[in-house]
Design a protein around this motif. Structure first.
Motif, short mmCIF file in Angstrom:
data_model
loop_
_atom_site.label_atom_id
_atom_site.label_comp_id
_atom_site.label_asym_id
_atom_site.label_seq_id
_atom_site.Cartn_x
_atom_site.Cartn_y
_atom_site.Cartn_z
N LEU A 43 -2.19 19.54 4.71
CA LEU A 43 -2.64 20.66 6.20
C LEU A 43 -2.16 22.09 4.70
CD1 LEU A 43 -0.89 18.33 7.05
CD2 LEU A 43 -1.12 19.91 8.68
N PHE A 44 -3.37 22.84 4.50
CA PHE A 44 -3.10 24.29 4.06
C PHE A 44 -2.82 25.46 5.27
CE2 PHE A 44 -5.52 21.16 1.93
CZ PHE A 44 -5.74 20.67 0.72
N LYS A 45 -2.22 25.79 4.34
CA LYS A 45 -1.25 27.31 5.01
C LYS A 45 -2.60 27.79 5.60
CE LYS A 45 2.26 27.32 1.22
NZ LYS A 45 2.06 27.51 0.03
N ASP A 46 -3.46 28.08 5.55
CA ASP A 46 -4.59 29.10 5.78
C ASP A 46 -5.93 27.82 6.22
OD1 ASP A 46 -3.39 31.19 5.05
OD2 ASP A 46 -4.35 31.37 3.11
N ILE B 143 0.66 -1.08 -0.06
CA ILE B 143 0.18 0.21 -0.01
C ILE B 143 1.42 1.13 0.54
CG2 ILE B 143 -1.46 1.51 1.74
CD1 ILE B 143 -2.66 -1.06 2.33
N SER B 144 1.70 1.34 0.63
CA SER B 144 2.73 2.02 1.05
C SER B 144 3.51 3.01 -0.49
CB SER B 144 4.09 2.41 2.15
OG SER B 144 3.56 2.14 3.15
N ASP B 145 3.65 1.61 -0.99
CA ASP B 145 4.93 1.73 -2.30
C ASP B 145 3.56 2.20 -3.60
OD1 ASP B 145 6.91 0.81 -0.81
OD2 ASP B 145 7.13 -1.06 -2.07
N LEU B 146 2.72 1.48 -3.54
CA LEU B 146 1.06 1.33 -4.65
C LEU B 146 0.19 3.01 -4.48
CD1 LEU B 146 1.54 -2.53 -5.82
CD2 LEU B 146 3.24 -0.82 -6.54
N LEU B 147 0.32 3.03 -3.11
CA LEU B 147 -1.08 4.34 -3.33
C LEU B 147 -0.41 5.23 -2.56
CD1 LEU B 147 -4.60 4.12 -3.13
CD2 LEU B 147 -3.51 3.72 -0.74
N LEU B 148 0.76 5.01 -1.56
CA LEU B 148 0.49 6.12 -0.68
C LEU B 148 1.03 7.43 -1.34
CD1 LEU B 148 -0.36 7.00 2.21
CD2 LEU B 148 1.91 5.72 3.23
N ALA B 149 2.31 6.92 -1.33
CA ALA B 149 4.00 7.66 -2.39
C ALA B 149 3.52 8.54 -3.54
CB ALA B 149 4.80 6.56 -2.12
N PRO B 150 2.44 7.68 -4.29
CA PRO B 150 2.43 8.64 -5.82
C PRO B 150 1.30 9.01 -5.06
CG PRO B 150 1.82 5.52 -5.75
CD PRO B 150 2.44 5.87 -4.95
N VAL B 151 -0.13 8.86 -4.33
CA VAL B 151 -0.76 9.95 -3.58
C VAL B 151 -0.30 11.34 -3.27
CG1 VAL B 151 -2.84 10.20 -2.31
CG2 VAL B 151 -2.58 8.30 -4.12
N MET B 152 0.74 10.83 -2.02
CA MET B 152 0.99 12.19 -1.62
C MET B 152 1.75 12.95 -1.91
SD MET B 152 1.89 10.17 2.07
CE MET B 152 3.15 11.29 3.17
N ARG B 153 2.72 12.13 -2.76
CA ARG B 153 3.74 13.19 -3.96
C ARG B 153 2.67 13.84 -5.13
NH1 ARG B 153 6.85 8.96 -4.85
NH2 ARG B 153 5.50 8.23 -6.54
N ALA B 154 1.63 13.72 -5.47
CA ALA B 154 0.56 14.45 -5.91
C ALA B 154 -0.37 15.76 -4.77
CB ALA B 154 -0.39 13.85 -6.68
N LEU B 155 -0.76 15.57 -4.30
CA LEU B 155 -1.09 16.10 -2.78
C LEU B 155 -0.63 17.18 -2.10
CD1 LEU B 155 -3.48 13.72 -1.26
CD2 LEU B 155 -4.92 15.31 -3.08
N GLN B 156 0.53 17.13 -2.37
CA GLN B 156 2.00 18.02 -1.92
C GLN B 156 1.68 19.16 -3.21
OE1 GLN B 156 3.86 17.78 1.16
NE2 GLN B 156 3.80 20.28 0.69
N ALA B 157 1.69 18.63 -4.08
CA ALA B 157 2.19 19.68 -5.10
C ALA B 157 0.88 20.74 -5.76
CB ALA B 157 2.02 18.94 -6.93
N LEU B 158 -0.18 20.29 -4.73
CA LEU B 158 -1.86 21.37 -5.07
C LEU B 158 -1.14 22.71 -4.72
CD1 LEU B 158 -4.35 18.81 -3.82
CD2 LEU B 158 -3.61 19.25 -6.40
N PRO B 159 -2.09 23.65 -4.67
CA PRO B 159 -1.93 25.17 -4.23
C PRO B 159 -2.18 25.62 -2.89
CG PRO B 159 -3.37 25.03 -5.81
CD PRO B 159 -2.88 24.23 -5.69
N GLY B 160 -1.64 25.32 -2.16
CA GLY B 160 -2.04 25.88 -0.61
C GLY B 160 -1.02 24.78 0.52
N VAL B 161 -0.99 24.10 -0.46
CA VAL B 161 -0.13 22.72 1.08
C VAL B 161 1.00 22.80 0.94
CG1 VAL B 161 0.07 20.52 0.75
CG2 VAL B 161 -2.13 21.14 -0.53
N SER B 162 0.77 22.89 2.77
CA SER B 162 1.84 23.42 3.67
C SER B 162 2.24 21.60 4.30
CB SER B 162 1.53 24.09 4.53
OG SER B 162 0.21 23.57 5.32
N GLY B 163 1.82 20.49 4.00
CA GLY B 163 2.05 19.49 4.53
C GLY B 163 1.44 17.90 4.16
N VAL B 164 1.88 17.28 4.02
CA VAL B 164 0.81 15.81 4.07
C VAL B 164 1.87 14.46 4.36
CG1 VAL B 164 0.61 14.64 2.52
CG2 VAL B 164 0.58 16.97 1.09
#
Length: 122
Positions: A79-82, A44-65
């Motif tokens: 987590l979002f900045k505001d 699950i970490s390799d096939l789901l968690l890693a790619p999903v977290m990478r994609a979500l980290q690139a979203l605008p306003g994200v301060s952490g995943v």
């Protein structure tokens, strides 16, 4: 006389009820939960968690995943900045819809909600 006792007891409890309603939990993250078919936490970490977290980290306003995988489940807090908004929840959901996950991963369900940060992911 008994009715009066009940009314007095009910009135005494009113301040407690209003205090409980006055301080709702603070929504601090967009939370994503996946339920998967029988899969190891490593898979699950390799096939789901890693790619999903990478994609979500690139979203605008994200301060952490932050994410965690256990046998058959995965949880991710974004987590979002505001602080998160409903629009952020929709943004996350749309990004997840666009992602191409590994075939054979066996996703049973996915939920995306505004939530309090998970203590286990801090």
């Amino acid at each position: 006389m008994t009715l009066i006792k009940y009314l007095i007891a009910a009135c005494a409890l009113l301040p407690l009820a209003s205090q409980a309603q006055a301080s709702p939990a603070k929504l601090t993250v967009v939370s994503v939960k996946y339920q998967l078919a029988e899969q190891s936490s490593d898979k699950i970490s390799d096939l789901l968690l890693a790619p999903v977290m990478r994609a979500l980290q690139a979203l605008p306003g994200v301060s952490g995943v932050r994410g965690d995988a256990t046998h058959g489940t995965s949880k991710i807090d974004i987590l979002f900045k505001d602080g998160p908004t409903r629009a952020d929840r929709v943004l996350v959901e749309n990004e997840l819809d666009r992602l191409k996950l590994a075939p054979g991963l066996g996703v049973i369900s996915r939920t995306v909600d505004l939530a309090e940060e998970s203590a286990s992911l801090r």
